[in-house]
Design a protein around this motif. Structure first.
Motif, short mmCIF file in Angstrom:
data_model
loop_
_atom_site.label_atom_id
_atom_site.label_comp_id
_atom_site.label_asym_id
_atom_site.label_seq_id
_atom_site.Cartn_x
_atom_site.Cartn_y
_atom_site.Cartn_z
N MET A 1 0.85 -1.20 0.00
CA MET A 1 0.00 0.00 0.00
C MET A 1 0.88 1.24 0.00
SD MET A 1 -3.02 1.13 2.64
CE MET A 1 -1.94 1.10 4.06
N ILE A 2 0.47 2.24 -0.78
CA ILE A 2 1.22 3.49 -0.88
C ILE A 2 0.35 4.61 -0.33
CG2 ILE A 2 2.23 5.16 -2.46
CD1 ILE A 2 2.90 2.83 -4.30
N ARG A 3 0.92 5.37 0.59
CA ARG A 3 0.23 6.56 1.09
C ARG A 3 1.25 7.69 1.13
NH1 ARG A 3 -3.70 4.61 -0.17
NH2 ARG A 3 -5.57 4.03 1.00
N SER A 4 1.03 8.70 0.33
CA SER A 4 1.97 9.81 0.24
C SER A 4 1.23 11.04 -0.23
CB SER A 4 3.10 9.46 -0.74
OG SER A 4 3.91 10.58 -0.97
N ALA A 5 1.71 12.21 0.20
CA ALA A 5 1.10 13.46 -0.27
C ALA A 5 1.42 13.70 -1.73
CB ALA A 5 1.60 14.62 0.59
N ALA A 6 2.55 13.17 -2.19
CA ALA A 6 2.96 13.36 -3.58
C ALA A 6 2.28 12.33 -4.47
CB ALA A 6 4.48 13.23 -3.69
N GLU B 1 7.46 3.89 -7.94
CA GLU B 1 6.90 3.10 -6.83
C GLU B 1 6.15 1.88 -7.35
OE1 GLU B 1 5.32 6.25 -3.79
OE2 GLU B 1 5.47 7.15 -5.79
N ILE B 2 5.57 2.01 -8.53
CA ILE B 2 4.89 0.89 -9.19
C ILE B 2 5.50 0.74 -10.58
CG2 ILE B 2 2.70 0.03 -10.11
CD1 ILE B 2 1.28 1.61 -7.90
N VAL B 3 5.89 -0.49 -10.91
CA VAL B 3 6.46 -0.79 -12.22
C VAL B 3 5.52 -1.73 -12.95
CG1 VAL B 3 8.40 -1.85 -13.46
CG2 VAL B 3 8.81 -0.50 -11.37
N PRO C 1 15.18 1.80 -5.24
CA PRO C 1 14.77 1.55 -3.85
C PRO C 1 13.34 1.92 -3.54
CG PRO C 1 16.15 3.52 -4.01
CD PRO C 1 16.19 2.87 -5.36
N ARG C 2 12.66 2.69 -4.40
CA ARG C 2 11.29 3.11 -4.09
C ARG C 2 10.23 2.12 -4.56
NH1 ARG C 2 9.96 8.90 -6.03
NH2 ARG C 2 8.34 8.63 -4.44
N VAL C 3 10.61 1.14 -5.35
CA VAL C 3 9.63 0.21 -5.92
C VAL C 3 8.93 -0.58 -4.81
CG1 VAL C 3 9.29 -1.83 -7.37
CG2 VAL C 3 10.81 -0.01 -8.13
N ARG C 4 7.60 -0.58 -4.86
CA ARG C 4 6.79 -1.32 -3.89
C ARG C 4 5.91 -2.38 -4.56
NH1 ARG C 4 10.15 0.43 -1.49
NH2 ARG C 4 10.16 1.96 0.20
N ALA D 1 12.37 -10.73 -1.00
CA ALA D 1 13.33 -10.25 0.01
C ALA D 1 13.12 -8.78 0.33
CB ALA D 1 14.75 -10.50 -0.49
N ARG D 2 12.64 -8.02 -0.64
CA ARG D 2 12.40 -6.59 -0.44
C ARG D 2 10.98 -6.29 0.01
NH1 ARG D 2 14.79 -2.88 -4.23
NH2 ARG D 2 12.89 -1.66 -4.02
N GLY D 3 10.11 -7.29 0.02
CA GLY D 3 8.71 -7.03 0.33
C GLY D 3 7.95 -6.39 -0.81
N ILE D 4 8.45 -6.53 -2.03
CA ILE D 4 7.78 -5.98 -3.20
C ILE D 4 6.67 -6.93 -3.63
CG2 ILE D 4 8.07 -5.37 -5.64
CD1 ILE D 4 10.99 -4.66 -4.97
#
Length: 332
Positions: A1-6, A52-54, A70-73, A92-95
Motif C-alpha cells: 500500500m502506498i500513502r503519500s502526499a505526492a 513506486e509501481i512498475v 529503492p522506491r519500488v513497492r 526479500a524486499r517485500g515488493i
C-alpha cells in the motif's frame, strides 16, 4: 500500500507489447504515469529508479535492476507468466508482484485449435499448392498431395491442467477427441477434484498414446526442455506438437530433428525461446516446411482478451494502492 502526499510514480516499461487500441482505464488515485514503448535491458534500472509501481509485460526485471530502484513497492505484470521477474529478490524486499489471470481462457485454446486444424488438414500446404497452380495442373476437381486427418476419435494429450489446459480439453472433448492430462501421480485426479471426464496419466504414457500433444504449463526450472530428444523418442504415434505456452518448454534443436526425421508429423508453435525469432534460430530451417506453423506470440492477443488483460491490470494496481493486493505471485 502506498500513502503519500505526492503523486504515486508509475512506469510502464513496454507499452508496445499491448495493441495500441487497447484502452487503459484511469487509475482512481493521483499519480504520474510514464510509458515507454519498449525498454532495453540496459535501460531498466534507470527507468525504474524513481518508480513506486512498475508495469511490465516481458521486460526482464532483475535483482540488479531492483537494487537500483529503492522506491519500488509493486511490480504489476501485464501477463500471466512471471519468468521475467526475479521473484526471490522481490520477496526479500517485500515488493508485491501481481499478474493477470484467466484473461486468455478463450483466445489461447482457440488459437491452439486453429494450429491443430491447419496442420491436421494441411490447410497451408493446400493453399500454397493452389497458389502455385497445382489445382489447374491436375485437370480434375480435387487433388490429394497432402494428408488430411479427422480430429474425432484421436487422442489429445495436454500438459498443464490450469485454466488454459482445461479449456483446451473442453474443446477437444466437444470435437470428439479423447483427452489425456499429464499427471505426476495416479492419485492426482482424485486428490484434485478434477472433472470426472479427465484422464490423468504419467507424462511418458501421454507422449506414447497421444495423436496431438499440446503444452499449457508455465516455464520453470522443472519444465525447461520438458520436451527434449528423449521425449520425442517416446512419441510412438508421430503426433502433432502444439506450443502456445513458452518456448523454453521444448528443446528447439531437437524439435527440428524430430520433424525432419518423421518422429512427429507436425508442429504448431506460437512461442520460441528467444523472441523475436533470431536469424540464426533452429526454426529458420522449418519456416518453409509444410508441417510447421510459427505465429509471432499472438495466441493471447484477441481484441477481447487484450482488453480484459488491461482492465485486470488496472484492477491489480488499484487494489494494491487500496491495501488489498490481488493476484499476488509468490516465489516458486
Amino acid at each position: 500500500m502506498i500513502r503519500s502526499a505526492a503523486p504515486t510514480q508509475i512506469v510502464f516499461l513496454d507499452r508496445a507489447t499491448l495493441p495500441p487500441q487497447t484502452r487503459l482505464r484511469a487509475l482512481p488515485f493521483e499519480h504520474v504515469l510514464r510509458m515507454f514503448d519498449r525498454t532495453a535491458a540496459a535501460e531498466v534500472a534507470q527507468r525504474m529508479r524513481d518508480a513506486e509501481i512498475v508495469v511490465a509485460n516481458k521486460t526482464p526485471i532483475t535483482a540488479e535492476a531492483l537494487a537500483a530502484a529503492p522506491r519500488v513497492r509493486m511490480i504489476a505484470i501485464a501477463a500471466t507468466g512471471t519468468d521475467n521477474v526475479d521473484l526471490q529478490a522481490c520477496a526479500a524486499r517485500g515488493i508485491v508482484v501481481s499478474n493477470v489471470r484467466d484473461y486468455a481462457v478463450h483466445t489461447v485454446p482457440e488459437h491452439t485449435f486453429a494450429l491443430i486444424f491447419a496442420l491436421r488438414r494441411s490447410l497451408l500446404a493446400y493453399r500454397e499448392a493452389v497458389r502455385a497452380g497445382r489445382w489447374l495442373e491436375t485437370g480434375q476437381f480435387c487433388f490429394f498431395d497432402f494428408p488430411i486427418r479427422n480430429l474425432a476419435g484421436s487422442t489429445l494429450g495436454i500438459v498443464g491442467a490450469g485454466a488454459l489446459g482445461r479449456a483446451t480439453g473442453a474443446i477437444g472433448r466437444a470435437l470428439g477427441l479423447r483427452v489425456l492430462f499429464a499427471s505426476r501421480s495416479a492419485q492426482t485426479h482424485q486428490q484434485s477434484g478434477a472433472d470426472s471426464r479427465e484422464e490423468r496419466v504419467p507424462l511418458d504414457t501421454l507422449l506414447a498414446h497421444s495423436d496431438i500433444v499440446s503444452l499449457h504449463c508455465p516455464l520453470t526450472p522443472a519444465t525447461h526442455h520438458l520436451i527434449d530428444a528423449d521425449a520425442f523418442a517416446r512419441m510412438a504415434r508421430r503426433p502433432l506438437l502444439i506450443n502456445t505456452a513458452r518456448g523454453g518448454l521444448v528443446d528447439e534443436a531437437a524439435l527440428v530433428k524430430a520433424l525432419q526425421s518423421g518422429q512427429i508429423s507436425g508442429a504448431g508453435f506460437d512461442v520460441v525461446s528467444e523472441e523475436p525469432l533470431p536469424v540464426e534460430h533452429p526454426f529458420q530451417a522449418l519456416l518453409a516446411h509444410p508441417g510447421f506453423i510459427l505465429t509471432p506470440h499472438v495466441a493471447w492477443a484477441s481484441e477481447e482478451a487484450t482488453q480484459a488483460l488491461a482492465d485486470q491490470l488496472i484492477d491489480n494496481i488499484s487494489g494494491f494502492y487500496a491495501g488489498q493486493p490481488r493476484n499476488v505471485v509468490r516465489p516458486h
